[in-house]
Write a protein that holds these residues in place. Sequence first.
Motif, mmCIF file in Angstrom:
data_model
loop_
_atom_site.group_PDB
_atom_site.id
_atom_site.type_symbol
_atom_site.label_atom_id
_atom_site.label_comp_id
_atom_site.label_asym_id
_atom_site.label_seq_id
_atom_site.Cartn_x
_atom_site.Cartn_y
_atom_site.Cartn_z
ATOM 1 N N ILE A 92 -49.862 -29.767 -60.776
ATOM 2 C CA ILE A 92 -48.619 -30.101 -61.463
ATOM 3 C C ILE A 92 -48.901 -30.736 -62.825
ATOM 4 C CG2 ILE A 92 -46.529 -31.505 -61.392
ATOM 5 C CD1 ILE A 92 -46.462 -29.276 -59.373
ATOM 6 N N GLY A 129 -39.612 -25.226 -56.182
ATOM 7 C CA GLY A 129 -39.517 -25.463 -57.611
ATOM 8 C C GLY A 129 -38.257 -24.839 -58.196
ATOM 9 N N SER A 149 -45.631 -27.016 -65.521
ATOM 10 C CA SER A 149 -46.304 -25.929 -64.809
ATOM 11 C C SER A 149 -46.758 -26.458 -63.455
ATOM 12 C CB SER A 149 -47.499 -25.384 -65.605
ATOM 13 O OG SER A 149 -48.477 -26.395 -65.786
ATOM 14 N N GLY A 150 -47.119 -25.559 -62.558
ATOM 15 C CA GLY A 150 -47.536 -25.948 -61.218
ATOM 16 C C GLY A 150 -46.495 -25.588 -60.189
ATOM 17 N N GLU A 151 -46.831 -25.852 -58.935
ATOM 18 C CA GLU A 151 -46.001 -25.418 -57.816
ATOM 19 C C GLU A 151 -45.739 -26.552 -56.843
ATOM 20 O OE1 GLU A 151 -47.578 -22.503 -54.799
ATOM 21 O OE2 GLU A 151 -46.125 -21.177 -55.812
ATOM 22 N N VAL A 152 -44.500 -26.628 -56.360
ATOM 23 C CA VAL A 152 -44.110 -27.592 -55.325
ATOM 24 C C VAL A 152 -43.694 -26.799 -54.099
ATOM 25 C CG1 VAL A 152 -42.576 -29.494 -54.703
ATOM 26 C CG2 VAL A 152 -43.263 -29.197 -57.089
ATOM 27 N N ARG A 153 -44.394 -27.034 -52.983
ATOM 28 C CA ARG A 153 -44.093 -26.301 -51.755
ATOM 29 C C ARG A 153 -43.775 -27.289 -50.635
ATOM 30 N NH1 ARG A 153 -45.175 -21.039 -52.576
ATOM 31 N NH2 ARG A 153 -44.763 -20.571 -50.385
ATOM 32 N N ASP A 188 -41.682 -22.463 -51.572
ATOM 33 C CA ASP A 188 -41.637 -22.896 -52.962
ATOM 34 C C ASP A 188 -40.240 -23.441 -53.259
ATOM 35 O OD1 ASP A 188 -41.826 -23.302 -55.658
ATOM 36 O OD2 ASP A 188 -42.377 -21.241 -56.167
ATOM 37 N N ARG A 193 -38.139 -30.630 -63.649
ATOM 38 C CA ARG A 193 -38.970 -29.469 -63.374
ATOM 39 C C ARG A 193 -40.356 -29.697 -63.969
ATOM 40 N NH1 ARG A 193 -35.544 -23.864 -63.970
ATOM 41 N NH2 ARG A 193 -33.796 -24.448 -62.610
ATOM 42 N N CYS A 224 -49.272 -28.426 -56.271
ATOM 43 C CA CYS A 224 -50.428 -27.667 -56.722
ATOM 44 C C CYS A 224 -50.501 -27.643 -58.237
ATOM 45 C CB CYS A 224 -50.354 -26.240 -56.190
ATOM 46 S SG CYS A 224 -50.182 -26.130 -54.385
ATOM 47 N N ASP A 266 -52.707 -32.715 -58.004
ATOM 48 C CA ASP A 266 -52.690 -32.040 -56.699
ATOM 49 C C ASP A 266 -52.460 -33.078 -55.616
ATOM 50 O OD1 ASP A 266 -53.419 -29.241 -57.388
ATOM 51 O OD2 ASP A 266 -55.265 -30.184 -58.097
#
Length: 219
Positions: A7, A66, A55-59, A64, A52, A5, A21
Amino acid sequence: MLDLCHIHKSFGDVRVLDGLDLRLEAGRVHTLRGGNGSGKTTLFNIVTGFLRPSSGEVRFKGRDIGGQSPHRINRLGIGRTFQDLRLALQMSALENILLAQERRMFALTAAADVRRAEATLERVALSHQRDTPAGELSYGQQKLLTLGCCIANDAELLLIDEPVAGIDKDNFRKVTTLVRELRNGGKTILQIEHHPSYIEETSDRVLWMEGGRLREGTR
């Protein structure tokens, strides 16, 4: 299965991923294409914990992941290969698979572990090279062995980096067959590859990476 999301990833002033995305559907093969420096390997490194995101999210399966270590992410069910293979070249094919299997640190190898590793070698068409040092295998066989290591702990999501680059026709066919079998067995695969016929034979979805973002299609 996997959701990336928005990234972002930069190295100093160089922006490599720009609000990327991506959603992977379970049980499908997703293929990344794009030129050198487009961010494909950076994306793999972020998913598997070697980098890492800025910014952003890895699911993964709604969780999550991250900031988790590569070891922890692997144990959650994400396997990976590398362009530089990363095999223990002085160890046998069987020993490489045993190293990749999930087991307690310093635990003695049980007969069940060996049987499981032998089954993996058979799956990647390397049973006849069981005791051969990885460094003495052909490049194509080494590619198969890295796939064996990737699937050794039954990961649900496999990230495969250029599986058929530089290999002979016989092992090309073996890799192609294996990837299709993995998909048919319910595995989810995200792969980087450029070989047109391989992409056509294995891919459910093709994505093009450019400018740090993804879009559907080969170009």
